[in-house]
Scaffold this active site. Sequence first.
Site, PDB file in Angstrom:
ATOM      1  N   ASP A   1       0.882  -1.178   0.000  1.00  0.00           N
ATOM      2  CA  ASP A   1       0.000   0.000   0.000  1.00  0.00           C
ATOM      3  C   ASP A   1       0.916   1.223   0.000  1.00  0.00           C
ATOM      4  OD1 ASP A   1       0.906  -0.524   2.599  1.00  0.00           O
ATOM      5  OD2 ASP A   1      -0.879   0.315   3.553  1.00  0.00           O
TER       6      ASP A   1
ATOM      7  N   HIS B   1       9.636  -1.123   9.267  1.00  0.00           N
ATOM      8  CA  HIS B   1       8.604  -2.163   9.319  1.00  0.00           C
ATOM      9  C   HIS B   1       8.612  -3.037   8.066  1.00  0.00           C
ATOM     10  CE1 HIS B   1       6.852  -0.233  12.833  1.00  0.00           C
ATOM     11  NE2 HIS B   1       6.792   0.904  12.171  1.00  0.00           N
TER      12      HIS B   1
END
Length: 306
Positions: free
Chosen positions: A9, A241
């Site tokens: 995303d 992340h």
Amino acid sequence: MKFVILDVDTGIDDSLALAYAAHSPELELLGITTVFGNISVEEATRNTLVVLEQLDQEIPVYPGEAKPLSRDYTKPFARHIHGEDGIGNQYRQPASRQPENQGAAEFIIEQIQQNPGQVTVVAVGPLTNIARAIQMQPEIVQQIERLVIMGGAVTVPGNVTPFAEANIYSDPDAASLVLGSGMPITLVGLDVTMRTLLTADHLDEWRSTNSELALFLANMTDFYMEAYKGVVKSGRGCALHDPLAVGVAIDPSFVRTASYAVQVECTEQDSLGKTTGIHDTPAAHIDVALDVDADRFLEHFLSRVI
């Protein structure tokens, strides 16, 4: 070499993950699939093409799901974290390439079925595309080599609520379906990603190379670090992340895992998206990352990303 589909995303750490994956010879990127999450799926697709152009890569991009599997999307897009454009306000013009006409779920199914037991999917956004692919062709659960997920917070608090990590929270129903599917999964969550740290000094090193790519990534990540003020305790920096999930696809020994069954809260609003791990059960089949060799991973990431 490992066949990989990267499901994104595309915000800032997704972009860093994409650069890391594209520059890693251990991986053959079959395609990039996009999903809503940090921003809309249309913006994620646009940004992915822009980043790939910066990387001088012509990997095909397949647009995916625009909303959660079975509920309205109520979480605001994370523009305060990733910028109004999703890439630290570095968007200037569209890429010269267009996305593919085939949808993300269809592409995932096609590649897994054409290469049984050989395709690893690295999912660094909401799990909606993966869940949709399972709904369409349940047999891919047995045919995929592995799904590496950046998501969840099994032993630590969440980051979007006290309980939930953002990717899981964005579509808890999809996460529940995927994590309960029996698919071989490695869950790389906040348990380990918050222990990785890219610093402002690293961005200065990138800028010193004066390459167009280095400046683009450094300026983009600078916005991310600004958003991390108060979260990172030891100076100015940000957690890696999504890149860590790519790192685990390259070298699983970057993390130490234990087998869990993982349940996702889908009904209680206060704890929506909470990932609860059950360790001592015959149903345990998910490798949950509990510890990370952060220094070795960071050195590897920095050697590849620019």
